[in-house]
Design a protein around this motif. Structure first.
Motif, PDB file in Angstrom:
ATOM      1  N   ILE A  72       0.923  -1.375   0.028  1.00 23.07           N
ATOM      2  CA  ILE A  72      -0.124   0.036   0.164  1.00 23.07           C
ATOM      3  C   ILE A  72       0.918   1.120   0.053  1.00 23.07           C
ATOM      4  N   ASP A  73       1.767   1.148   0.962  1.00 22.57           N
ATOM      5  CA  ASP A  73       2.704   2.363   0.858  1.00 22.57           C
ATOM      6  C   ASP A  73       3.365   2.663  -0.350  1.00 22.57           C
ATOM      7  N   ARG A  74       3.893   1.610  -0.973  1.00 24.56           N
ATOM      8  CA  ARG A  74       4.505   1.615  -2.300  1.00 24.56           C
ATOM      9  C   ARG A  74       3.802   2.226  -3.449  1.00 24.56           C
ATOM     10  N   ILE A  75       2.381   1.692  -3.593  1.00 20.87           N
ATOM     11  CA  ILE A  75       1.314   2.237  -4.534  1.00 20.87           C
ATOM     12  C   ILE A  75       1.158   3.452  -4.196  1.00 20.87           C
ATOM     13  N   VAL A  76       0.959   3.862  -3.001  1.00 20.02           N
ATOM     14  CA  VAL A  76       0.458   5.498  -2.718  1.00 20.02           C
ATOM     15  C   VAL A  76       1.658   6.147  -3.295  1.00 20.02           C
ATOM     16  N   ALA A  77       2.902   5.867  -2.892  1.00 16.96           N
ATOM     17  CA  ALA A  77       4.309   6.429  -3.426  1.00 16.96           C
ATOM     18  C   ALA A  77       4.481   6.771  -4.697  1.00 16.96           C
ATOM     19  N   LEU A  78       3.864   5.944  -5.517  1.00 18.24           N
ATOM     20  CA  LEU A  78       3.767   5.717  -6.919  1.00 18.24           C
ATOM     21  C   LEU A  78       2.532   6.693  -7.439  1.00 18.24           C
ATOM     22  N   MET A  79       1.781   6.977  -6.606  1.00 17.09           N
ATOM     23  CA  MET A  79       0.476   7.627  -7.174  1.00 17.09           C
ATOM     24  C   MET A  79       0.800   9.191  -6.900  1.00 17.09           C
ATOM     25  N   GLY A  80       1.564   9.455  -5.826  1.00 15.54           N
ATOM     26  CA  GLY A  80       1.938  10.774  -5.586  1.00 15.54           C
ATOM     27  C   GLY A  80       1.122  11.222  -3.987  1.00 15.54           C
ATOM     28  N   GLN A  81       0.638  12.495  -4.284  1.00 14.84           N
ATOM     29  CA  GLN A  81      -0.139  12.875  -2.731  1.00 14.84           C
ATOM     30  C   GLN A  81      -1.329  12.092  -2.928  1.00 14.84           C
ATOM     31  N   PRO A  82      -1.887  11.704  -1.823  1.00 18.29           N
ATOM     32  CA  PRO A  82      -3.113  10.791  -1.610  1.00 18.29           C
ATOM     33  C   PRO A  82      -4.242  11.780  -1.950  1.00 18.29           C
ATOM     34  N   THR A  83      -4.102  12.881  -1.904  1.00 22.22           N
ATOM     35  CA  THR A  83      -5.246  14.016  -2.149  1.00 22.22           C
ATOM     36  C   THR A  83      -5.306  14.354  -3.449  1.00 22.22           C
ATOM     37  N   GLY A  84      -4.244  13.889  -4.400  1.00 27.21           N
ATOM     38  CA  GLY A  84      -4.127  14.467  -5.892  1.00 27.21           C
ATOM     39  C   GLY A  84      -4.669  13.526  -6.739  1.00 27.21           C
ATOM     40  N   ASN A  85      -4.636  13.868  -7.865  1.00 29.44           N
ATOM     41  CA  ASN A  85      -5.344  12.865  -8.972  1.00 29.44           C
ATOM     42  C   ASN A  85      -4.600  11.742  -9.344  1.00 29.44           C
ATOM     43  N   VAL A  86      -5.107  10.554  -9.470  1.00 26.87           N
ATOM     44  CA  VAL A  86      -4.205   9.325  -9.473  1.00 26.87           C
ATOM     45  C   VAL A  86      -3.908   9.148 -11.112  1.00 26.87           C
ATOM     46  N   PRO A  87      -2.498   8.892 -11.264  1.00 26.16           N
ATOM     47  CA  PRO A  87      -2.005   8.758 -12.462  1.00 26.16           C
ATOM     48  C   PRO A  87      -2.406   7.360 -13.235  1.00 26.16           C
ATOM     49  N   CYS A  88      -2.512   7.197 -14.576  1.00 23.26           N
ATOM     50  CA  CYS A  88      -2.872   5.942 -15.031  1.00 23.26           C
ATOM     51  C   CYS A  88      -1.930   4.947 -14.402  1.00 23.26           C
ATOM     52  N   MET A  89      -2.596   3.793 -14.156  1.00 23.17           N
ATOM     53  CA  MET A  89      -1.736   2.640 -13.517  1.00 23.17           C
ATOM     54  C   MET A  89      -2.126   1.219 -13.947  1.00 23.17           C
ATOM     55  N   VAL A  90      -1.218   0.572 -14.473  1.00 27.71           N
ATOM     56  CA  VAL A  90      -1.477  -0.839 -15.012  1.00 27.71           C
ATOM     57  C   VAL A  90      -0.987  -1.713 -13.887  1.00 27.71           C
ATOM     58  N   ILE A  91      -1.807  -2.639 -13.280  1.00 27.21           N
ATOM     59  CA  ILE A  91      -1.262  -3.541 -12.080  1.00 27.21           C
ATOM     60  C   ILE A  91      -1.489  -4.949 -12.674  1.00 27.21           C
ATOM     61  N   THR A  92      -0.191  -5.646 -12.531  1.00 28.76           N
ATOM     62  CA  THR A  92      -0.153  -7.030 -13.275  1.00 28.76           C
ATOM     63  C   THR A  92      -0.058  -7.805 -12.034  1.00 28.76           C
ATOM     64  N   GLY A  93      -0.161  -9.117 -12.131  1.00 32.90           N
ATOM     65  CA  GLY A  93       0.500 -10.216 -11.389  1.00 32.90           C
ATOM     66  C   GLY A  93      -0.548 -11.446 -11.415  1.00 32.90           C
ATOM     67  N   GLN A  94      -0.191 -12.544 -10.405  1.00 29.93           N
ATOM     68  CA  GLN A  94      -0.758 -13.696 -10.641  1.00 29.93           C
ATOM     69  C   GLN A  94      -2.293 -13.572 -10.159  1.00 29.93           C
ATOM     70  N   LEU A  95      -3.221 -14.542 -10.579  1.00 31.66           N
ATOM     71  CA  LEU A  95      -4.564 -14.484 -10.616  1.00 31.66           C
ATOM     72  C   LEU A  95      -4.908 -14.606  -9.148  1.00 31.66           C
ATOM     73  N   SER A  96      -6.080 -14.049  -8.692  1.00 31.90           N
ATOM     74  CA  SER A  96      -6.522 -14.274  -7.201  1.00 31.90           C
ATOM     75  C   SER A  96      -5.535 -13.901  -6.283  1.00 31.90           C
ATOM     76  N   THR A  97      -4.764 -12.755  -6.449  1.00 30.66           N
ATOM     77  CA  THR A  97      -3.824 -12.443  -5.278  1.00 30.66           C
ATOM     78  C   THR A  97      -4.338 -11.007  -4.539  1.00 30.66           C
ATOM     79  N   GLY A  98      -5.465 -10.569  -4.888  1.00 27.49           N
ATOM     80  CA  GLY A  98      -6.002  -9.465  -4.126  1.00 27.49           C
ATOM     81  C   GLY A  98      -5.750  -7.911  -5.024  1.00 27.49           C
ATOM     82  N   LYS A  99      -5.001  -8.081  -6.124  1.00 23.60           N
ATOM     83  CA  LYS A  99      -4.859  -6.672  -7.084  1.00 23.60           C
ATOM     84  C   LYS A  99      -5.883  -5.883  -7.155  1.00 23.60           C
TER      85      LYS A  99
END
Length: 121
Positions: free
Chosen positions: A23-50
């Motif tokens: 969560i901390d890593r994703i928020v760091a990639l997003m920037g300020q939690p109150t700002g606009n979220v950049p386009c993100m692509v999340i990939t990984g194994q099936l059924s892992t909670g992404k």
């Protein structure tokens, strides 16, 4: 608003035990939690909670967002329609191209249906 975002993140971490570092890593990639979220692509194994984690995170931060399952949306038009329906509501209108999608999302700002969108311009 930032204080509320920080407490929302703490509550999120309480719901996603063992995922605090992610969560901390994703928020760091997003920037300020109150700002606009950049386009993100999340990939990984099936059924892992992404998907669950990202939807919970974006909802917790009250960020306008759209979720696109790229397996289900195999054409650009399907992607544009999916984003349009999630951000603008399912109006039956189709988005034939990116320009149409952008125009319709910008129209939301005039109706005040998308808080914070104004910052994207």
């Amino acid at each position: 608003k930032e204080e509320g975002a920080m407490s929302a993140l703490e509550a999120l971490k309480g719901r996603w035990i063992g995922r605090e570092a992610q969560i901390d890593r994703i928020v760091a990639l997003m920037g300020q939690p109150t700002g606009n979220v950049p386009c993100m692509v999340i990939t990984g194994q099936l059924s892992t909670g992404k998907t669950g984690l990202m939807r919970d995170l974006l909802s917790s931060l009250d960020s306008p967002h759209a979720y696109v399952n790229c397996v289900e949306c195999s054409t650009p038009r399907a992607i544009f329609d999916t984003i349009h329906n999630q951000l603008c509501g399912s109006s039956g209108k189709k988005c034939k191209d990116l320009a149409t999608l952008i125009r319709r999302v910008r129209e939301l700002d005039h109706d005040d249906n998308m808080p914070g969108y104004d910052e994207v311009r």
